[in-house]
Design a protein around this motif. Structure first.
Motif, PDB file in Angstrom:
ATOM      1  N   SER A   1     -97.868   2.313 -20.745  1.00  0.00           N
ATOM      2  CA  SER A   1     -97.952   3.484 -21.618  1.00  0.00           C
ATOM      3  C   SER A   1     -99.411   3.741 -21.988  1.00  0.00           C
ATOM      4  N   ALA A   2     -99.673   4.910 -22.549  1.00  0.00           N
ATOM      5  CA  ALA A   2    -101.028   5.241 -23.000  1.00  0.00           C
ATOM      6  C   ALA A   2    -101.533   4.205 -23.998  1.00  0.00           C
ATOM      7  N   LYS A   3    -100.671   3.790 -24.902  1.00  0.00           N
ATOM      8  CA  LYS A   3    -101.055   2.796 -25.914  1.00  0.00           C
ATOM      9  C   LYS A   3    -101.385   1.458 -25.259  1.00  0.00           C
ATOM     10  N   GLU A   4    -100.567   1.033 -24.302  1.00  0.00           N
ATOM     11  CA  GLU A   4    -100.802  -0.256 -23.641  1.00  0.00           C
ATOM     12  C   GLU A   4    -102.126  -0.245 -22.876  1.00  0.00           C
ATOM     13  N   LEU A   5    -102.406   0.855 -22.191  1.00  0.00           N
ATOM     14  CA  LEU A   5    -103.661   0.946 -21.457  1.00  0.00           C
ATOM     15  C   LEU A   5    -104.859   0.829 -22.393  1.00  0.00           C
ATOM     16  N   LYS A   6    -104.836   1.593 -23.472  1.00  0.00           N
ATOM     17  CA  LYS A   6    -105.994   1.580 -24.366  1.00  0.00           C
ATOM     18  C   LYS A   6    -106.139   0.225 -25.049  1.00  0.00           C
ATOM     19  N   THR A   7    -105.017  -0.368 -25.419  1.00  0.00           N
ATOM     20  CA  THR A   7    -105.056  -1.681 -26.074  1.00  0.00           C
ATOM     21  C   THR A   7    -105.647  -2.738 -25.143  1.00  0.00           C
ATOM     22  N   MET A   8    -105.258  -2.719 -23.870  1.00  0.00           N
ATOM     23  CA  MET A   8    -105.791  -3.696 -22.926  1.00  0.00           C
ATOM     24  C   MET A   8    -107.284  -3.496 -22.702  1.00  0.00           C
TER      25      MET A   8
ATOM     26  N   ASP B   1    -121.079  -4.602 -30.578  1.00  0.00           N
ATOM     27  CA  ASP B   1    -120.189  -4.921 -31.687  1.00  0.00           C
ATOM     28  C   ASP B   1    -118.746  -4.711 -31.219  1.00  0.00           C
ATOM     29  N   TYR B   2    -117.780  -5.040 -32.075  1.00  0.00           N
ATOM     30  CA  TYR B   2    -116.382  -4.806 -31.720  1.00  0.00           C
ATOM     31  C   TYR B   2    -116.110  -3.316 -31.545  1.00  0.00           C
ATOM     32  N   CYS B   3    -115.167  -3.005 -30.670  1.00  0.00           N
ATOM     33  CA  CYS B   3    -114.858  -1.611 -30.342  1.00  0.00           C
ATOM     34  C   CYS B   3    -114.350  -0.833 -31.546  1.00  0.00           C
ATOM     35  N   GLU B   4    -114.640   0.450 -31.533  1.00  0.00           N
ATOM     36  CA  GLU B   4    -114.018   1.396 -32.453  1.00  0.00           C
ATOM     37  C   GLU B   4    -112.983   2.191 -31.669  1.00  0.00           C
ATOM     38  N   ASN B   5    -111.765   2.253 -32.195  1.00  0.00           N
ATOM     39  CA  ASN B   5    -110.691   2.990 -31.535  1.00  0.00           C
ATOM     40  C   ASN B   5    -110.731   4.436 -32.016  1.00  0.00           C
ATOM     41  N   SER B   6    -111.563   5.244 -31.373  1.00  0.00           N
ATOM     42  CA  SER B   6    -111.698   6.643 -31.744  1.00  0.00           C
ATOM     43  C   SER B   6    -110.563   7.459 -31.126  1.00  0.00           C
ATOM     44  N   SER B   7    -110.445   8.714 -31.534  1.00  0.00           N
ATOM     45  CA  SER B   7    -109.321   9.538 -31.080  1.00  0.00           C
ATOM     46  C   SER B   7    -109.290   9.707 -29.568  1.00  0.00           C
ATOM     47  N   ARG B   8    -110.440  10.067 -28.993  1.00  0.00           N
ATOM     48  CA  ARG B   8    -110.493  10.375 -27.567  1.00  0.00           C
ATOM     49  C   ARG B   8    -111.152   9.272 -26.731  1.00  0.00           C
ATOM     50  N   VAL B   9    -111.819   8.336 -27.368  1.00  0.00           N
ATOM     51  CA  VAL B   9    -112.599   7.349 -26.632  1.00  0.00           C
ATOM     52  C   VAL B   9    -112.531   5.976 -27.297  1.00  0.00           C
ATOM     53  N   ILE B  10    -113.040   4.996 -26.572  1.00  0.00           N
ATOM     54  CA  ILE B  10    -113.350   3.679 -27.124  1.00  0.00           C
ATOM     55  C   ILE B  10    -114.861   3.658 -27.316  1.00  0.00           C
ATOM     56  N   THR B  11    -115.309   3.408 -28.535  1.00  0.00           N
ATOM     57  CA  THR B  11    -116.738   3.459 -28.839  1.00  0.00           C
ATOM     58  C   THR B  11    -117.308   2.053 -28.963  1.00  0.00           C
ATOM     59  N   LEU B  12    -118.367   1.800 -28.191  1.00  0.00           N
ATOM     60  CA  LEU B  12    -119.089   0.534 -28.248  1.00  0.00           C
ATOM     61  C   LEU B  12    -120.505   0.797 -28.742  1.00  0.00           C
TER      62      LEU B  12
ATOM     63  N   SER C   1    -125.250   3.322 -27.768  1.00  0.00           N
ATOM     64  CA  SER C   1    -123.799   3.233 -27.784  1.00  0.00           C
ATOM     65  C   SER C   1    -123.226   3.856 -26.517  1.00  0.00           C
ATOM     66  N   CYS C   2    -121.940   3.633 -26.290  1.00  0.00           N
ATOM     67  CA  CYS C   2    -121.262   4.337 -25.204  1.00  0.00           C
ATOM     68  C   CYS C   2    -119.834   4.661 -25.624  1.00  0.00           C
ATOM     69  N   ASP C   3    -119.374   5.831 -25.220  1.00  0.00           N
ATOM     70  CA  ASP C   3    -118.016   6.297 -25.468  1.00  0.00           C
ATOM     71  C   ASP C   3    -117.253   6.257 -24.157  1.00  0.00           C
ATOM     72  N   ILE C   4    -116.153   5.520 -24.150  1.00  0.00           N
ATOM     73  CA  ILE C   4    -115.396   5.294 -22.917  1.00  0.00           C
ATOM     74  C   ILE C   4    -114.042   5.974 -23.029  1.00  0.00           C
ATOM     75  N   ALA C   5    -113.795   6.937 -22.162  1.00  0.00           N
ATOM     76  CA  ALA C   5    -112.526   7.659 -22.135  1.00  0.00           C
ATOM     77  C   ALA C   5    -111.651   7.124 -21.003  1.00  0.00           C
ATOM     78  N   ILE C   6    -110.357   6.996 -21.271  1.00  0.00           N
ATOM     79  CA  ILE C   6    -109.393   6.590 -20.250  1.00  0.00           C
ATOM     80  C   ILE C   6    -108.812   7.864 -19.654  1.00  0.00           C
ATOM     81  N   VAL C   7    -109.020   8.048 -18.352  1.00  0.00           N
ATOM     82  CA  VAL C   7    -108.837   9.371 -17.742  1.00  0.00           C
ATOM     83  C   VAL C   7    -107.921   9.313 -16.524  1.00  0.00           C
ATOM     84  N   HIS C   8    -107.206  10.422 -16.335  1.00  0.00           N
ATOM     85  CA  HIS C   8    -106.387  10.612 -15.128  1.00  0.00           C
ATOM     86  C   HIS C   8    -106.662  12.004 -14.583  1.00  0.00           C
ATOM     87  N   ASP C   9    -107.101  12.076 -13.330  1.00  0.00           N
ATOM     88  CA  ASP C   9    -107.317  13.350 -12.641  1.00  0.00           C
ATOM     89  C   ASP C   9    -106.136  13.636 -11.716  1.00  0.00           C
TER      90      ASP C   9
END
Length: 215
Positions: A75-82, A97-108, A121-129
């Motif tokens: 699921s979307a939640k499982e992917l982001k959690t992993m 530092d530890y990740c921030e669980n932002s709305s659209r991205v994972i922020t490091l 910093s970097c913002d990491i989005a989990i994406v499907h094309d």
């Protein structure tokens, strides 16, 4: 008034390489669950990465990760959690530092605690094309609704696709330096703390496009 300047590719390469090393670690960690590709997006491929010469803030990257989960096992939640768990496992090695669980991205973030500064910093989005029946490209990303504590795949809005079409047109006709000049001006005169670099970048592209193509 800020003091942003452009960070050259050579200047940001050591940090970019460090982020790639971290992503490679996460790939190895998650390979029993799924594989994934990644791609730098936003300011880096457009060569619009900035940093403040007085405070060394504003140095950031946008990255898309593309999980190979065609059978939709997770699921979307499982992917982001992993992803979050794996980045947290290896991030300290690269000073994140530890990740921030932002709305659209994972922020490091790499934080200078002594001076209370974000070095980069970097913002990491989990994406499907995917492509629809009319062979039109679409993109979805994992979205976290904080109020409802829910996760789901969210389709990118129409302006997202329009942005890249406009970038291509501006570059093709030789107007890209105008975008660079305008974007830097907007960064240095931005007094809205809620307006992020992404929004300013879109504004700059739209204004230059309108100047030349919507007469």
């Amino acid at each position: 008034m800020y003091h942003y300047e452009y960070a050259s590719r050579k200047f940001r390469k050591p940090i970019r390489d460090k982020i790639v090393e971290l992503l490679n670690q996460v790939q190895k960690d998650l390979k029993q669950e799924f594989t994934f590709q990644f791609k730098f997006e936003g300011s880096d491929p457009l060569n619009l990465v900035t940093y403040d010469t007085k405070t060394n803030t504003g140095f950031d990257f946008d990255i898309n990760v593309y999980p190979n989960d065609d059978e939709q096992k997770y699921s979307a939640k499982e992917l982001k959690t992993m992803f979050i768990n794996s980045f947290n496992k290896f991030g300290k090695k690269y000073c994140f530092d530890y990740c921030e669980n932002s709305s659209r991205v994972i922020t490091l973030k790499v934080i200078d605690s002594k001076h209370s500064k974000i070095l980069y910093s970097c913002d990491i989005a989990i994406v499907h094309d995917y492509w629809d029946n009319d062979d039109e490209w679409h993109q979805q990303l994992v979205y976290f609704n904080k109020r409802q504590n829910s996760y789901y795949w969210q389709e990118q809005p129409a302006p997202f696709y329009e942005f890249y079409d406009r970038v291509d047109a501006i570059k093709e006709h030789g107007f890209w330096q105008e975008v660079r000049d305008l974007y830097l001006e907007k960064k240095n005169n931005n007094n809205d703390i809620n307006k992020k670099s992404r929004s300013l970048r879109i504004e700059a592209v739209n204004e230059v496009y309108q100047r030349h193509f919507e007469l």
